[in-house]
Write a protein that holds these residues in place. Structure first.
Motif, PDB file in Angstrom:
ATOM      1  N   VAL A  63      48.035 -21.010  72.980  1.00 51.42           N
ATOM      2  CA  VAL A  63      47.542 -22.014  72.049  1.00 51.42           C
ATOM      3  C   VAL A  63      47.256 -21.344  70.715  1.00 51.42           C
ATOM      4  CG1 VAL A  63      45.672 -23.659  71.629  1.00 51.42           C
ATOM      5  CG2 VAL A  63      46.537 -23.312  73.954  1.00 51.42           C
ATOM      6  N   ALA A  64      47.596 -22.010  69.639  1.00 50.83           N
ATOM      7  CA  ALA A  64      47.363 -21.461  68.308  1.00 50.83           C
ATOM      8  C   ALA A  64      45.873 -21.330  68.041  1.00 50.83           C
ATOM      9  CB  ALA A  64      48.011 -22.344  67.253  1.00 50.83           C
ATOM     10  N   ASP A  65      45.489 -20.198  67.464  1.00 48.34           N
ATOM     11  CA  ASP A  65      44.115 -19.894  67.087  1.00 48.34           C
ATOM     12  C   ASP A  65      43.898 -20.497  65.702  1.00 48.34           C
ATOM     13  OD1 ASP A  65      41.736 -18.721  66.292  1.00 48.34           O
ATOM     14  OD2 ASP A  65      42.310 -16.700  66.921  1.00 48.34           O
ATOM     15  N   THR A  66      42.993 -21.448  65.583  1.00 44.19           N
ATOM     16  CA  THR A  66      42.797 -22.147  64.301  1.00 44.19           C
ATOM     17  C   THR A  66      41.610 -21.624  63.507  1.00 44.19           C
ATOM     18  OG1 THR A  66      41.479 -23.838  65.396  1.00 44.19           O
ATOM     19  CG2 THR A  66      43.858 -24.258  65.185  1.00 44.19           C
ATOM     20  N   ARG A  67      41.022 -20.513  63.955  1.00 46.58           N
ATOM     21  CA  ARG A  67      39.866 -19.974  63.249  1.00 46.58           C
ATOM     22  C   ARG A  67      40.266 -19.416  61.882  1.00 46.58           C
ATOM     23  NH1 ARG A  67      37.853 -15.504  66.912  1.00 46.58           N
ATOM     24  NH2 ARG A  67      40.088 -15.289  67.172  1.00 46.58           N
ATOM     25  N   PRO A  68      39.309 -19.397  60.945  1.00 45.61           N
ATOM     26  CA  PRO A  68      39.593 -18.822  59.624  1.00 45.61           C
ATOM     27  C   PRO A  68      39.700 -17.293  59.703  1.00 45.61           C
ATOM     28  CG  PRO A  68      37.291 -19.502  59.758  1.00 45.61           C
ATOM     29  CD  PRO A  68      37.964 -19.965  61.032  1.00 45.61           C
ATOM     30  N   PRO A  69      40.299 -16.674  58.678  1.00 48.14           N
ATOM     31  CA  PRO A  69      40.500 -15.222  58.677  1.00 48.14           C
ATOM     32  C   PRO A  69      39.205 -14.424  58.877  1.00 48.14           C
ATOM     33  CG  PRO A  69      41.560 -16.205  56.758  1.00 48.14           C
ATOM     34  CD  PRO A  69      40.841 -17.295  57.470  1.00 48.14           C
ATOM     35  N   GLU A  70      38.086 -14.904  58.324  1.00 55.22           N
ATOM     36  CA  GLU A  70      36.823 -14.186  58.458  1.00 55.22           C
ATOM     37  C   GLU A  70      36.397 -14.076  59.923  1.00 55.22           C
ATOM     38  OE1 GLU A  70      37.619 -16.845  56.472  1.00 55.22           O
ATOM     39  OE2 GLU A  70      35.906 -17.222  55.166  1.00 55.22           O
ATOM     40  N   ASP A  71      36.582 -15.150  60.685  1.00 53.64           N
ATOM     41  CA  ASP A  71      36.183 -15.147  62.095  1.00 53.64           C
ATOM     42  C   ASP A  71      37.070 -14.221  62.927  1.00 53.64           C
ATOM     43  OD1 ASP A  71      34.297 -16.982  61.313  1.00 53.64           O
ATOM     44  OD2 ASP A  71      35.151 -18.670  62.430  1.00 53.64           O
ATOM     45  N   VAL A  72      38.363 -14.226  62.641  1.00 50.21           N
ATOM     46  CA  VAL A  72      39.285 -13.338  63.360  1.00 50.21           C
ATOM     47  C   VAL A  72      38.944 -11.882  63.034  1.00 50.21           C
ATOM     48  CG1 VAL A  72      41.706 -12.645  63.610  1.00 50.21           C
ATOM     49  CG2 VAL A  72      41.097 -15.079  63.497  1.00 50.21           C
ATOM     50  N   THR A  73      38.643 -11.606  61.767  1.00 49.62           N
ATOM     51  CA  THR A  73      38.271 -10.251  61.369  1.00 49.62           C
ATOM     52  C   THR A  73      36.987  -9.810  62.061  1.00 49.62           C
ATOM     53  OG1 THR A  73      39.352 -10.564  59.229  1.00 49.62           O
ATOM     54  CG2 THR A  73      37.794  -8.735  59.399  1.00 49.62           C
ATOM     55  N   ALA A  74      36.012 -10.704  62.142  1.00 44.16           N
ATOM     56  CA  ALA A  74      34.755 -10.374  62.820  1.00 44.16           C
ATOM     57  C   ALA A  74      35.006 -10.063  64.298  1.00 44.16           C
ATOM     58  CB  ALA A  74      33.756 -11.517  62.674  1.00 44.16           C
TER      59      ALA A  74
ATOM     60  N   ILE B  12      35.668  -1.914  53.406  1.00 37.96           N
ATOM     61  CA  ILE B  12      37.040  -1.986  53.903  1.00 37.96           C
ATOM     62  C   ILE B  12      37.573  -3.389  53.633  1.00 37.96           C
ATOM     63  CG2 ILE B  12      38.540  -1.784  55.936  1.00 37.96           C
ATOM     64  CD1 ILE B  12      36.068  -0.193  57.143  1.00 37.96           C
ATOM     65  N   VAL B  13      38.822  -3.462  53.237  1.00 33.08           N
ATOM     66  CA  VAL B  13      39.493  -4.750  53.088  1.00 33.08           C
ATOM     67  C   VAL B  13      40.544  -4.830  54.182  1.00 33.08           C
ATOM     68  CG1 VAL B  13      40.908  -6.216  51.603  1.00 33.08           C
ATOM     69  CG2 VAL B  13      39.084  -4.809  50.601  1.00 33.08           C
ATOM     70  N   TRP B  14      40.417  -5.830  55.026  1.00 31.26           N
ATOM     71  CA  TRP B  14      41.369  -6.047  56.111  1.00 31.26           C
ATOM     72  C   TRP B  14      42.446  -7.005  55.615  1.00 31.26           C
ATOM     73  CZ3 TRP B  14      41.090  -2.783  59.963  1.00 31.26           C
ATOM     74  CH2 TRP B  14      39.890  -2.085  60.118  1.00 31.26           C
ATOM     75  N   LEU B  15      43.697  -6.657  55.873  1.00 31.03           N
ATOM     76  CA  LEU B  15      44.842  -7.432  55.408  1.00 31.03           C
ATOM     77  C   LEU B  15      45.346  -8.267  56.576  1.00 31.03           C
ATOM     78  CD1 LEU B  15      46.487  -4.408  53.591  1.00 31.03           C
ATOM     79  CD2 LEU B  15      44.853  -6.052  52.663  1.00 31.03           C
ATOM     80  N   LEU B  16      45.323  -9.584  56.417  1.00 35.06           N
ATOM     81  CA  LEU B  16      45.709 -10.499  57.480  1.00 35.06           C
ATOM     82  C   LEU B  16      46.903 -11.339  57.063  1.00 35.06           C
ATOM     83  CD1 LEU B  16      42.422 -10.151  57.650  1.00 35.06           C
ATOM     84  CD2 LEU B  16      42.672 -11.877  59.408  1.00 35.06           C
ATOM     85  N   ARG B  17      47.636 -11.787  58.057  1.00 33.68           N
ATOM     86  CA  ARG B  17      48.754 -12.702  57.837  1.00 33.68           C
ATOM     87  C   ARG B  17      48.632 -13.847  58.833  1.00 33.68           C
ATOM     88  NH1 ARG B  17      52.588  -9.495  57.080  1.00 33.68           N
ATOM     89  NH2 ARG B  17      53.118  -9.031  59.222  1.00 33.68           N
ATOM     90  N   LYS B  18      48.948 -15.041  58.367  1.00 34.39           N
ATOM     91  CA  LYS B  18      48.920 -16.202  59.247  1.00 34.39           C
ATOM     92  C   LYS B  18      50.213 -16.214  60.050  1.00 34.39           C
ATOM     93  CE  LYS B  18      47.421 -20.712  59.857  1.00 34.39           C
ATOM     94  NZ  LYS B  18      46.334 -21.547  59.499  1.00 34.39           N
ATOM     95  N   GLU B  19      50.073 -16.086  61.350  1.00 36.25           N
ATOM     96  CA  GLU B  19      51.183 -16.101  62.298  1.00 36.25           C
ATOM     97  C   GLU B  19      51.171 -17.442  63.028  1.00 36.25           C
ATOM     98  OE1 GLU B  19      53.406 -13.681  62.731  1.00 36.25           O
ATOM     99  OE2 GLU B  19      52.482 -12.159  61.466  1.00 36.25           O
ATOM    100  N   PRO B  20      52.214 -17.775  63.781  1.00 36.97           N
ATOM    101  CA  PRO B  20      52.189 -19.028  64.542  1.00 36.97           C
ATOM    102  C   PRO B  20      50.987 -19.118  65.496  1.00 36.97           C
ATOM    103  CG  PRO B  20      54.411 -18.163  64.481  1.00 36.97           C
ATOM    104  CD  PRO B  20      53.513 -17.117  63.861  1.00 36.97           C
TER     105      PRO B  20
END
Length: 191
Positions: free
Chosen positions: A36-47, A123-131
């Motif tokens: 199932v696609a994870d719909t959380r925002p980038p901040e939550d995934v980073t945390a 630190i700056v974490w670099l994220l990309r939106k994947e499917p």
């Protein structure tokens, strides 16, 4: 010595240790049709990623990388996280969306240094939106105050190794240009 060197070194030394010792990293589950696609925002995934790093959960850490980073680091038997640390804390600072499928999430990572003092690295974490949702593709941090940030692209292990070699060589150069006293006194870093 700049404090960010510790974190970058830990990340890179961990990758070198896994590579040099022929260590195995269990490949994380790949995205399947039932995921199932994870719909959380980038901040939550980073945390979640940072908590996995802090607690030493390599499987969770790997599962939050982009599919390309997971595949390429698994092929090289690399782990792109430092050993867990019970004394570490982190705070998400802000998030900036970059184009429609990229994000930069900055955080402060605080941990006990070799000198017994707490130190904080930005630190700056670099994220990309994947499917499957937002995933970590790399990181950037200022290792030397007088140089641009070092960028570690987790999707390019060869470049990560080059970055590690450069950081190590630059640290050695700076240590060699420092002037220790003959009596074992203090060393001053030249910037």
């Amino acid at each position: 010595m700049d404090h960010s060197y510790r974190l970058v070194s830990l990340v890179l030394v961990t990758t070198l240790f896994a590579l040099g010792c022929g260590g195995s990293s269990s490949a994380p589950p790949q995205a399947g049709n039932s995921e199932v696609a994870d719909t959380r925002p980038p901040e939550d995934v980073t945390a979640e990623f940072l908590e996995a790093v802090r607690s030493g959960d390599d499987k969770k850490t790997a599962s939050l990388l982009t599919p390309s980073a997971r595949a390429k680091t698994a092929d090289q038997e690399l782990v792109v996280a430092p050993p867990g640390s019970e004394t570490a804390t982190f705070a998400i600072r802000d998030c900036m969306l970059v184009e429609e499928n990229g994000a930069r999430v900055s955080c402060d990572w605080t941990d006990l240094g070799g000198d017994g003092q707490m130190h904080t690295d930005r630190i700056v974490w670099l994220l990309r939106k994947e499917p499957t949702g937002w995933r970590i593709a790399g990181m950037a941090t200022k290792v030397f105050s007088d140089r641009p940030p070092v960028v570690l692209n987790f999707e390019d292990p060869e470049d990560m190794m080059k970055q590690q070699e450069w950081v190590s060589a630059e640290m050695a150069r700076r240590e060699n240009t420092a002037s220790p006293t003959a009596s074992g006194g203090t060393t001053t870093e030249v910037r």
